[in-house]
Design a protein around this motif. Structure first.
Motif, PDB file in Angstrom:
ATOM      1  N   VAL A 135       6.633   8.469  -7.994  1.00 16.99           N
ATOM      2  CA  VAL A 135       6.788   8.512  -6.615  1.00 16.99           C
ATOM      3  C   VAL A 135       6.973   7.341  -5.676  1.00 16.99           C
ATOM      4  O   VAL A 135       5.762   6.641  -5.844  1.00 16.99           O
ATOM      5  CB  VAL A 135       6.311   9.688  -5.917  1.00 16.99           C
ATOM      6  CG1 VAL A 135       6.859   9.735  -4.426  1.00 16.99           C
ATOM      7  CG2 VAL A 135       6.568  10.793  -6.625  1.00 16.99           C
ATOM      8  N   GLU A 136       7.830   6.597  -5.244  1.00 11.72           N
ATOM      9  CA  GLU A 136       7.865   5.405  -4.597  1.00 11.72           C
ATOM     10  C   GLU A 136       7.441   5.553  -3.134  1.00 11.72           C
ATOM     11  O   GLU A 136       8.054   6.441  -2.136  1.00 11.72           O
ATOM     12  CB  GLU A 136       9.417   4.631  -4.493  1.00 11.72           C
ATOM     13  CG  GLU A 136       9.362   3.427  -3.905  1.00 11.72           C
ATOM     14  CD  GLU A 136      10.654   2.642  -4.006  1.00 11.72           C
ATOM     15  OE1 GLU A 136      10.984   1.713  -3.209  1.00 11.72           O
ATOM     16  OE2 GLU A 136      11.145   2.640  -5.166  1.00 11.72           O
ATOM     17  N   ILE A 137       6.338   4.914  -2.640  1.00 10.12           N
ATOM     18  CA  ILE A 137       6.004   4.781  -1.345  1.00 10.12           C
ATOM     19  C   ILE A 137       5.841   3.420  -0.924  1.00 10.12           C
ATOM     20  O   ILE A 137       4.947   2.550  -1.436  1.00 10.12           O
ATOM     21  CB  ILE A 137       4.640   5.492  -1.342  1.00 10.12           C
ATOM     22  CG1 ILE A 137       4.944   7.208  -1.556  1.00 10.12           C
ATOM     23  CG2 ILE A 137       4.062   5.395   0.298  1.00 10.12           C
ATOM     24  CD1 ILE A 137       3.608   7.833  -1.432  1.00 10.12           C
ATOM     25  N   GLY A 138       6.711   3.087   0.223  1.00  8.71           N
ATOM     26  CA  GLY A 138       6.262   1.545   0.674  1.00  8.71           C
ATOM     27  C   GLY A 138       6.786   0.398  -0.409  1.00  8.71           C
ATOM     28  O   GLY A 138       6.209  -0.571  -0.432  1.00  8.71           O
ATOM     29  N   GLY A 139       7.484   0.523  -1.111  1.00 13.10           N
ATOM     30  CA  GLY A 139       8.144  -0.171  -2.214  1.00 13.10           C
ATOM     31  C   GLY A 139       7.283  -0.412  -3.488  1.00 13.10           C
ATOM     32  O   GLY A 139       7.532  -1.083  -4.350  1.00 13.10           O
ATOM     33  N   TRP A 185      -5.036  11.011  -3.503  1.00  7.44           N
ATOM     34  CA  TRP A 185      -5.439   9.883  -4.370  1.00  7.44           C
ATOM     35  C   TRP A 185      -4.354   9.726  -5.140  1.00  7.44           C
ATOM     36  O   TRP A 185      -3.834  10.675  -5.511  1.00  7.44           O
ATOM     37  CB  TRP A 185      -6.951  10.286  -5.230  1.00  7.44           C
ATOM     38  CG  TRP A 185      -7.272   8.927  -5.707  1.00  7.44           C
ATOM     39  CD1 TRP A 185      -6.942   8.763  -6.907  1.00  7.44           C
ATOM     40  CD2 TRP A 185      -8.124   7.911  -5.455  1.00  7.44           C
ATOM     41  NE1 TRP A 185      -7.533   7.507  -7.262  1.00  7.44           N
ATOM     42  CE2 TRP A 185      -8.225   7.047  -6.117  1.00  7.44           C
ATOM     43  CE3 TRP A 185      -8.837   8.121  -3.904  1.00  7.44           C
ATOM     44  CZ2 TRP A 185      -9.020   5.891  -6.002  1.00  7.44           C
ATOM     45  CZ3 TRP A 185      -9.456   6.669  -3.707  1.00  7.44           C
ATOM     46  CH2 TRP A 185      -9.639   5.602  -4.909  1.00  7.44           C
ATOM     47  N   VAL A 186      -4.126   8.727  -5.559  1.00  2.00           N
ATOM     48  CA  VAL A 186      -2.871   8.183  -6.372  1.00  2.00           C
ATOM     49  C   VAL A 186      -3.139   7.124  -7.145  1.00  2.00           C
ATOM     50  O   VAL A 186      -4.240   6.360  -6.770  1.00  2.00           O
ATOM     51  CB  VAL A 186      -1.374   7.915  -5.242  1.00  2.00           C
ATOM     52  CG1 VAL A 186      -1.185   9.084  -4.509  1.00  2.00           C
ATOM     53  CG2 VAL A 186      -1.873   6.582  -4.447  1.00  2.00           C
ATOM     54  N   THR A 187      -2.110   6.868  -8.230  1.00  2.00           N
ATOM     55  CA  THR A 187      -2.496   5.894  -9.002  1.00  2.00           C
ATOM     56  C   THR A 187      -1.262   4.845  -9.208  1.00  2.00           C
ATOM     57  O   THR A 187      -0.284   5.389  -9.289  1.00  2.00           O
ATOM     58  CB  THR A 187      -2.848   6.215 -10.511  1.00  2.00           C
ATOM     59  OG1 THR A 187      -4.056   7.271 -10.332  1.00  2.00           O
ATOM     60  CG2 THR A 187      -3.232   5.025 -11.576  1.00  2.00           C
ATOM     61  N   GLU A 188      -1.350   3.584  -8.916  1.00  2.00           N
ATOM     62  CA  GLU A 188      -0.458   2.639  -8.726  1.00  2.00           C
ATOM     63  C   GLU A 188       0.234   2.291  -9.999  1.00  2.00           C
ATOM     64  O   GLU A 188      -0.534   2.181 -11.148  1.00  2.00           O
ATOM     65  CB  GLU A 188      -0.732   1.422  -8.159  1.00  2.00           C
ATOM     66  CG  GLU A 188       0.534   0.510  -7.784  1.00  2.00           C
ATOM     67  CD  GLU A 188       0.132  -0.871  -7.174  1.00  2.00           C
ATOM     68  OE1 GLU A 188       0.952  -1.619  -7.091  1.00  2.00           O
ATOM     69  OE2 GLU A 188      -1.130  -0.889  -6.600  1.00  2.00           O
ATOM     70  N   ALA A 189       1.521   2.448 -10.372  1.00  2.00           N
ATOM     71  CA  ALA A 189       2.134   2.510 -11.682  1.00  2.00           C
ATOM     72  C   ALA A 189       1.890   1.032 -12.384  1.00  2.00           C
ATOM     73  O   ALA A 189       1.930   0.751 -13.415  1.00  2.00           O
ATOM     74  CB  ALA A 189       3.768   2.653 -11.497  1.00  2.00           C
ATOM     75  N   ASP A 190       2.019   0.006 -11.346  1.00  4.21           N
ATOM     76  CA  ASP A 190       2.290  -1.336 -12.072  1.00  4.21           C
ATOM     77  C   ASP A 190       0.983  -1.728 -12.376  1.00  4.21           C
ATOM     78  O   ASP A 190       0.633  -2.719 -13.096  1.00  4.21           O
ATOM     79  CB  ASP A 190       2.950  -2.299 -11.064  1.00  4.21           C
ATOM     80  CG  ASP A 190       4.312  -2.116 -10.754  1.00  4.21           C
ATOM     81  OD1 ASP A 190       4.871  -1.820 -11.735  1.00  4.21           O
ATOM     82  OD2 ASP A 190       4.711  -2.526  -9.724  1.00  4.21           O
ATOM     83  N   THR A 191      -0.277  -1.452 -11.534  1.00  2.36           N
ATOM     84  CA  THR A 191      -1.682  -2.218 -11.859  1.00  2.36           C
ATOM     85  C   THR A 191      -2.480  -1.002 -12.287  1.00  2.36           C
ATOM     86  O   THR A 191      -3.508  -1.106 -13.019  1.00  2.36           O
ATOM     87  CB  THR A 191      -2.247  -2.358 -10.496  1.00  2.36           C
ATOM     88  OG1 THR A 191      -2.322  -1.283  -9.672  1.00  2.36           O
ATOM     89  CG2 THR A 191      -1.192  -3.423  -9.848  1.00  2.36           C
ATOM     90  N   ASN A 192      -2.104   0.171 -12.578  1.00  4.06           N
ATOM     91  CA  ASN A 192      -3.002   1.331 -13.097  1.00  4.06           C
ATOM     92  C   ASN A 192      -4.290   1.553 -12.191  1.00  4.06           C
ATOM     93  O   ASN A 192      -5.399   2.153 -12.626  1.00  4.06           O
ATOM     94  CB  ASN A 192      -3.598   1.097 -14.467  1.00  4.06           C
ATOM     95  CG  ASN A 192      -3.619   2.347 -15.205  1.00  4.06           C
ATOM     96  OD1 ASN A 192      -2.963   2.378 -16.310  1.00  4.06           O
ATOM     97  ND2 ASN A 192      -4.128   3.264 -14.761  1.00  4.06           N
ATOM     98  N   CYS A 193      -4.418   0.981 -10.992  1.00  2.00           N
ATOM     99  CA  CYS A 193      -5.496   0.913 -10.236  1.00  2.00           C
ATOM    100  C   CYS A 193      -5.126   2.165  -9.098  1.00  2.00           C
ATOM    101  O   CYS A 193      -4.032   2.557  -8.633  1.00  2.00           O
ATOM    102  CB  CYS A 193      -5.406  -0.139  -9.323  1.00  2.00           C
ATOM    103  SG  CYS A 193      -5.939  -1.625 -10.345  1.00  2.00           S
TER     104      CYS A 193
END
Length: 282
Positions: free
Chosen positions: A153-157, A119-127
C-alpha cells in the motif's frame, strides 16, 4: 520537604498509570482480540494508548475510536467474507476493498479518542515504522498488507507491507506514546511446528517464502515481549489466519475471552504492583 515537592508527591501517588495496549498480528485470529477486550470491559480495565500490527492495528483503531466490543462484532458481521476469501485466492490483490470498508467506520487519526499508532513495514528497506497521522483507513490496510495475498500500500510516495514483518506486537510503540504499563496480546504464540503441517502446507509455505518481497526481521517478535509488562497468549494453535468461517471465528473469540478472563486477576495484581513500586520510588 518543600511545599512544591509535597504537592508533586501527592499527585504522583494518586495518578493512575497510563495503560497501553499492543495488539498483535494474525488475520482472522484477531477475533481473539475482541474476546480479550470483552473480558477487559467486564473487569473495568481500559487502556489509554493503543498500537497494533495488521489485524491488531484494525482492532486497535476501532477501540481507539470508542467502539465497544459489541459494536466491533457488528462491524465484523458486516464484512463480506466471500469477497475477502475471493481476494485471498488472487496473489498480490489490491486492498482497496478493505480500505473502503474501513472508511465506513473510521475517519482520520485526529478523530480517535485515544492516541493510536498503526505499525507498518517499508517495502524498500524492510524497516518498520509507526503511522500516527494522515489517512487512517489507508494506514490500516498498509499495516495488514501481507504478501503474497496483498500488494503493498502506497503512502506518501513509499510502499508498505504488513507491520508483523518488523514488529508483530508493538508494545515498544505504546511506550513511545507515553504508556507506563503495557499489555500485549500475541495471537501467534502457539504456531504449528513443521512436522504438524501437511505436505501441501509445507510445500506452499516454501513456495511463498521464495516469492516474498519482504522478510521478517530477527527481532520482529522479541521486541514486543521485551517492551510489554504483561503478555496475553491465547492458544490459537488449531486455527489459521485465513479461517473466516463463522464457527472458527466464534471459537477464536471464546479462546481470547477465556484467556483474558483467566489472567484478569494476575493482570490487576501486576498493575497494582507497578503502582506500588512507583509510589515507593517517588
Amino acid at each position: 520537604m518543600g511545599i512544591f515537592s509535597r504537592i508533586k508527591e501527592f499527585f504522583t501517588r494518586r495518578k493512575p498509570p497510563v495503560l497501553g495496549l499492543a495488539l498483535g498480528s494474525g488475520g482472522a485470529k484477531g477475533m481473539a482480540h475482541l474476546g480479550a477486550l470483552k473480558a477487559f470491559e467486564e473487569a473495568g480495565i481500559s487502556f489509554s494508548v493503543v498500537a497494533g500490527s495488521s489485524i491488531g492495528a484494525i482492532t486497535g483503531a476501532l477501540y481507539a475510536k470508542g467502539y465497544s466490543v459489541g459494536d466491533m462484532m457488528g462491524i465484523v458481521e458486516g464484512l463480506n467474507r466471500r469477497e475477502f476469501s475471493r481476494n485471498l485466492m488472487r496473489p498480490f490483490a489490491d486492498l482497496g476493498f478493505a480500505e473502503n470498508f474501513l472508511a465506513q467506520y473510521l475517519d482520520g487519526f485526529s478523530d480517535l479518542k485515544k492516541p493510536f499508532a498503526a505499525w507498518v513495514t517499508e517495502a524498500d528497506t524492510n524497516c518498520g515504522r509507526a503511522i500516527l497521522e494522515g489517512d487512517l483507513p489507508r494506514a490500516l490496510t498498509a499495516s495488514a498488507a501481507i504478501p503474497p495475498f496483498f500488494r503493498a500500500v502506497e503512502i506518501g510516495g513509499k510502499k508498505y507491507y504488513d507491520g508483523a514483518f518488523s514488529n508483530a506486537v508493538p508494545a515498544d510503540q505504546c511506550r513511545e506514546m507515553g504508556a507506563d504499563f503495557v499489555v500485549g496480546i500475541d495471537l501467534a504464540a502457539f504456531p504449528k511446528k513443521d512436522e504438524e503441517k501437511s505436505i501441501v502446507s509445507r510445500l506452499l509455505g516454501n513456495a511463498i517464502r521464495v516469492v516474498m518481497p519482504i522478510k521478517y526481521t530477527e527481532d520482529c517478535r522479541a521486541r514486543g515481549y521485551a517492551a510489554a509488562d504483561f503478555m496475553l497468549r491465547p492458544n490459537l494453535h488449531d486455527y489459521l489466519a485465513t479461517d473466516v468461517s463463522a464457527a472458527d471465528m466464534d471459537a477464536m473469540f471464546r479462546i481470547g475471552y477465556e484467556e483474558a478472563k483467566r489472567q484478569t486477576e494476575e493482570l490487576e495484581r501486576a498493575i497494582g504492583g507497578y503502582r506500588d513500586r512507583r509510589r515507593k520510588k517517588n
